[in-house]
Design an enzyme around this catalytic site. Structure first.
Site, PDB file in Angstrom:
ATOM      1  N   HIS A  81      -3.664  -4.856   0.848  1.00  0.00           N
ATOM      2  CA  HIS A  81      -3.097  -5.212   2.152  1.00  0.00           C
ATOM      3  C   HIS A  81      -3.211  -6.719   2.385  1.00  0.00           C
ATOM      4  CE1 HIS A  81      -2.336  -1.243   3.954  1.00  0.00           C
ATOM      5  NE2 HIS A  81      -3.432  -0.828   3.343  1.00  0.00           N
ATOM      6  N   CYS A 133       0.837  -1.199   0.000  1.00  0.00           N
ATOM      7  CA  CYS A 133       0.000   0.000   0.000  1.00  0.00           C
ATOM      8  C   CYS A 133       0.871   1.248   0.000  1.00  0.00           C
ATOM      9  CB  CYS A 133      -1.003  -0.023   1.152  1.00  0.00           C
ATOM     10  SG  CYS A 133      -2.355   1.187   0.911  1.00  0.00           S
ATOM     11  N   GLU A 148      -1.612  -8.369   4.506  1.00  0.00           N
ATOM     12  CA  GLU A 148      -1.303  -8.661   5.911  1.00  0.00           C
ATOM     13  C   GLU A 148      -2.510  -8.641   6.823  1.00  0.00           C
ATOM     14  OE1 GLU A 148      -0.927  -4.104   5.798  1.00  0.00           O
ATOM     15  OE2 GLU A 148      -0.993  -5.811   4.424  1.00  0.00           O
TER      16      GLU A 148
END
Length: 243
Positions: A180, A102, A182
């Site tokens: 994202h 990002c 994660e």
């Protein structure tokens, strides 16, 4: 002689944007995980300032993560964002693989000659990503929370996209991601607690809807994150360093 494990350094650009599922995936691949906090919590309201970053030569992978500030903000670009861009150039020159997420992906675009600007519309929530190389960037729903988008740096190859923005590119041993990978439920709860301006609701989605969808996709997301890291290590970080 005991072999030395490879090491990934996650750059925590903002204290609420941690490595979460990405850290777990790298650990699964035998990596030692280190983190470096760029802007600590006590500086979140006034993030400008120079930062002395670690020597990139000590790492196999460096992964700059997300942040809520624009990478092109002059006060930041003239201080630690500029310092981090120099770190990216030094790392690339030394053969360290890079994985930007990002804000971190936008940082890679800006560092290597692309540009970053405000997007016509934000992407917040789970968005369908179309991939040309599912062996590197698996397609499917990936979590988004961004208001800016990049133009590709010279020589970069776009691998994935949504209808509104480029989502992944490769350049040398670097992989930039707009989404994202994660994010898990616990990290999302931290972000929602920090959503004091109601950005999600303004984008037409409630916090409860975001949490429910994240929980529904948890098993699938964790599997695709591991495939993404495996692809990154195989096709980018796993290639010989330039001599």
């Amino acid at each position: 002689m005991v072999p030395v494990a490879p090491t990934v350094l996650f750059l925590i650009n903002e204290h609420i944007a941690t490595e979460a599922l990405l850290g777990e995936a790298f650990t699964d691949h035998g990596f030692d995980v280190e983190t470096f906090e760029v802007v600590p919590a006590e500086r979140a309201e006034d993030p400008a300032g120079h930062v002395t970053f670690p020597d990139p030569a000590g790492y196999d992978v460096i992964a700059p993560l997300g942040a809520t500030w624009p990478v092109y903000e002059p006060a930041l670009r003239d201080t630690w964002v500029g310092d981090e861009m120099q770190l990216m150039r030094d790392a690339a020159a030394g053969g360290t693989a890079l994985l930007g997420v990002c804000f971190g992906g936008q940082l890679l675009a800006q560092t290597f000659g692309g540009s970053v600007a405000r997007s016509p519309r934000p992407e917040i929530g789970w968005c369908e990503v179309t991939s040309d190389r599912s062996d590197i960037v698996p397609g499917g729903p990936w979590f988004q929370w961004h208001f800016d988008r990049w133009s590709l740096p010279p020589g970069a190859t776009e691998l994935a996209r949504t209808a509104d923005s480029s989502q992944a590119f490769v350049l040398g041993r670097a992989l930039a991601l707009q989404f994202h990978p994660e994010v898990d439920t616990e990290l999302l709860k931290v972000w929602l607690a920090a959503d004091s301006n109601g950005e999600a609701l303004q984008a037409g989605i409630t916090h409860d809807e975001l949490l429910t969808r994240t929980e529904e996709l948890a098993v699938d997301t964790a599997a695709r994150v591991r495939r993404l890291v495996a692809g990154f290590l195989t096709y980018l970080a796993g290639q010989p360093r330039p001599s």
